[in-house]
Design a protein around this motif. Structure first.
Motif, PDB file in Angstrom:
ATOM      1  N   TRP A   1       0.746  -1.140  -0.181  1.00 11.58           N
ATOM      2  CA  TRP A   1       0.065  -0.378  -0.207  1.00 11.58           C
ATOM      3  C   TRP A   1       0.759   1.486  -0.372  1.00 11.58           C
ATOM      4  O   TRP A   1       0.047   1.614  -0.809  1.00 11.58           O
ATOM      5  N   ILE A   2       2.106   1.358   0.881  1.00 12.85           N
ATOM      6  CA  ILE A   2       2.736   2.399   0.482  1.00 12.85           C
ATOM      7  C   ILE A   2       3.512   2.502  -0.309  1.00 12.85           C
ATOM      8  O   ILE A   2       3.105   4.188  -1.320  1.00 12.85           O
ATOM      9  N   GLU A   3       3.769   1.257  -0.760  1.00  8.84           N
ATOM     10  CA  GLU A   3       4.882   1.519  -2.478  1.00  8.84           C
ATOM     11  C   GLU A   3       3.642   1.826  -3.527  1.00  8.84           C
ATOM     12  O   GLU A   3       3.925   3.012  -4.720  1.00  8.84           O
ATOM     13  N   ALA A   4       2.567   1.255  -3.835  1.00  8.73           N
ATOM     14  CA  ALA A   4       1.810   2.130  -4.589  1.00  8.73           C
ATOM     15  C   ALA A   4       0.914   3.540  -4.427  1.00  8.73           C
ATOM     16  O   ALA A   4       0.448   3.116  -5.433  1.00  8.73           O
ATOM     17  N   GLY A   5       1.219   3.845  -3.036  1.00 12.12           N
ATOM     18  CA  GLY A   5       0.528   5.027  -2.816  1.00 12.12           C
ATOM     19  C   GLY A   5      -1.260   4.800  -2.691  1.00 12.12           C
ATOM     20  O   GLY A   5      -1.816   5.892  -3.085  1.00 12.12           O
ATOM     21  N   ASP A   6      -1.742   4.035  -2.159  1.00  9.08           N
ATOM     22  CA  ASP A   6      -2.770   3.187  -2.457  1.00  9.08           C
ATOM     23  C   ASP A   6      -3.750   4.025  -0.718  1.00  9.08           C
ATOM     24  O   ASP A   6      -3.281   3.185  -0.431  1.00  9.08           O
ATOM     25  N   SER A   7      -3.363   5.461  -0.120  1.00 14.07           N
ATOM     26  CA  SER A   7      -3.683   5.925   1.091  1.00 14.07           C
ATOM     27  C   SER A   7      -4.065   7.231   1.177  1.00 14.07           C
ATOM     28  O   SER A   7      -3.958   7.940  -0.098  1.00 14.07           O
ATOM     29  N   PRO A   8      -5.086   7.957   1.937  1.00 18.39           N
ATOM     30  CA  PRO A   8      -5.211   9.239   1.719  1.00 18.39           C
ATOM     31  C   PRO A   8      -4.017   9.880   2.213  1.00 18.39           C
ATOM     32  O   PRO A   8      -3.596  11.131   1.696  1.00 18.39           O
ATOM     33  N   PHE A   9      -3.374   9.510   2.389  1.00 19.43           N
ATOM     34  CA  PHE A   9      -1.508  10.145   2.896  1.00 19.43           C
ATOM     35  C   PHE A   9      -0.856  10.157   1.881  1.00 19.43           C
ATOM     36  O   PHE A   9      -0.171  11.305   1.318  1.00 19.43           O
TER      37      PHE A   9
ATOM     38  N   GLN B   1     -11.198  15.713   7.795  1.00 21.77           N
ATOM     39  CA  GLN B   1     -13.000  14.010   7.563  1.00 21.77           C
ATOM     40  C   GLN B   1     -12.172  12.877   7.558  1.00 21.77           C
ATOM     41  O   GLN B   1     -13.006  12.219   7.763  1.00 21.77           O
ATOM     42  N   MET B   2     -11.387  12.852   6.628  1.00 22.85           N
ATOM     43  CA  MET B   2     -11.165  11.121   6.458  1.00 22.85           C
ATOM     44  C   MET B   2     -10.334  10.630   7.290  1.00 22.85           C
ATOM     45  O   MET B   2     -10.452   9.192   7.501  1.00 22.85           O
ATOM     46  N   LEU B   3      -9.274  11.517   7.994  1.00 22.56           N
ATOM     47  CA  LEU B   3      -9.312  10.327   9.150  1.00 22.56           C
ATOM     48  C   LEU B   3      -9.415  10.521  10.689  1.00 22.56           C
ATOM     49  O   LEU B   3      -9.586  10.097  11.606  1.00 22.56           O
ATOM     50  N   LYS B   4     -11.065  11.364  10.479  1.00 24.66           N
ATOM     51  CA  LYS B   4     -11.640  11.841  11.902  1.00 24.66           C
ATOM     52  C   LYS B   4     -12.105  10.999  12.421  1.00 24.66           C
ATOM     53  O   LYS B   4     -11.300  10.730  14.011  1.00 24.66           O
ATOM     54  N   ASN B   5     -12.159   9.238  12.449  1.00 26.00           N
ATOM     55  CA  ASN B   5     -12.173   8.231  13.219  1.00 26.00           C
ATOM     56  C   ASN B   5     -11.015   7.203  13.413  1.00 26.00           C
ATOM     57  O   ASN B   5     -11.466   6.614  14.160  1.00 26.00           O
ATOM     58  N   TYR B   6      -9.697   7.741  13.112  1.00 23.88           N
ATOM     59  CA  TYR B   6      -8.883   6.901  13.247  1.00 23.88           C
ATOM     60  C   TYR B   6      -8.123   7.987  14.562  1.00 23.88           C
ATOM     61  O   TYR B   6      -7.651   8.803  14.832  1.00 23.88           O
TER      62      TYR B   6
END
Length: 174
Positions: free
Chosen positions: A65-73, A94-99
């Motif tokens: 996921w890090i290498e693919a850039g598959d995250s909101p980050f 908003q995307m991270l408010k529950n994390y």
């Protein structure tokens, strides 16, 4: 003409119901009986439920996921470019408010140091607690070599995968 296969192994789970109604025409389909890839990296649906029960506000990362850039980050810079810094910050909030936690899954299959540094930096940047949690390739190995027990949905030729296959206990193997 494409080569024929007796069995197709699908290395993902229910994944937003992507496999529902998928039909095995001339071969057998095997899918891990999990909701998504996180459970595959953790080794089972039970391992995921244990993590979720203890820390429901967890964002999970892996090398892939890090290498693919598959995250909101990874999308933050494009959000800034598209909407400006202030709006991008609000969207990320908003995307991270529950994390509350960012967990890097360590399956032991690759050198983690580079990914660990990225995950720690990302957690710090977005105010999340960083943890590294153990993962395993056990479910993948069982998918490859068997047994295809109650942790798998197995659709024989002519059968379709249903949502209920992922919600029942035991194996569907007939």
């Amino acid at each position: 003409m494409a080569p024929e296969a007796d069995t197709i192994l699908l290395g993902y789970g229910l994944c937003s119901q992507a496999v529902v109604d998928l039909r095995a025409n001339d071969c057998t389909l095997v899918v891990p009986k999990v909701d998504d890839c996180i459970a595959i990296f953790l080794g089972s649906g039970a391992a995921y439920q244990e993590q979720f029960g203890a820390e429901p506000g967890t964002y999970y990362l892996t090398k892939g996921w890090i290498e693919a850039g598959d995250s909101p980050f990874a999308e933050y810079d494009s959000l800034v470019e598209r909407y400006g810094e202030e709006r991008a910050q609000w969207l990320m909030g908003q995307m991270l408010k529950n994390y509350t936690r960012l967990a890097l899954i360590n399956t032991g299959q690759y050198e983690l140091e580079r990914y660990r540094a990225y995950a720690r930096c990302t957690a710090e940047r977005w105010g999340l607690r960083y943890e590294e949690i153990p993962g395993t390739d056990a479910l993948i190995l069982r998918m490859l070599y068997g047994p295809w027990d109650g942790d798998f949905v197995v659709a024989r030729p002519g059968e379709a995968i249903s949502y209920l296959d992922f919600r029942t206990t035991g194996s569907r193997i007939r």
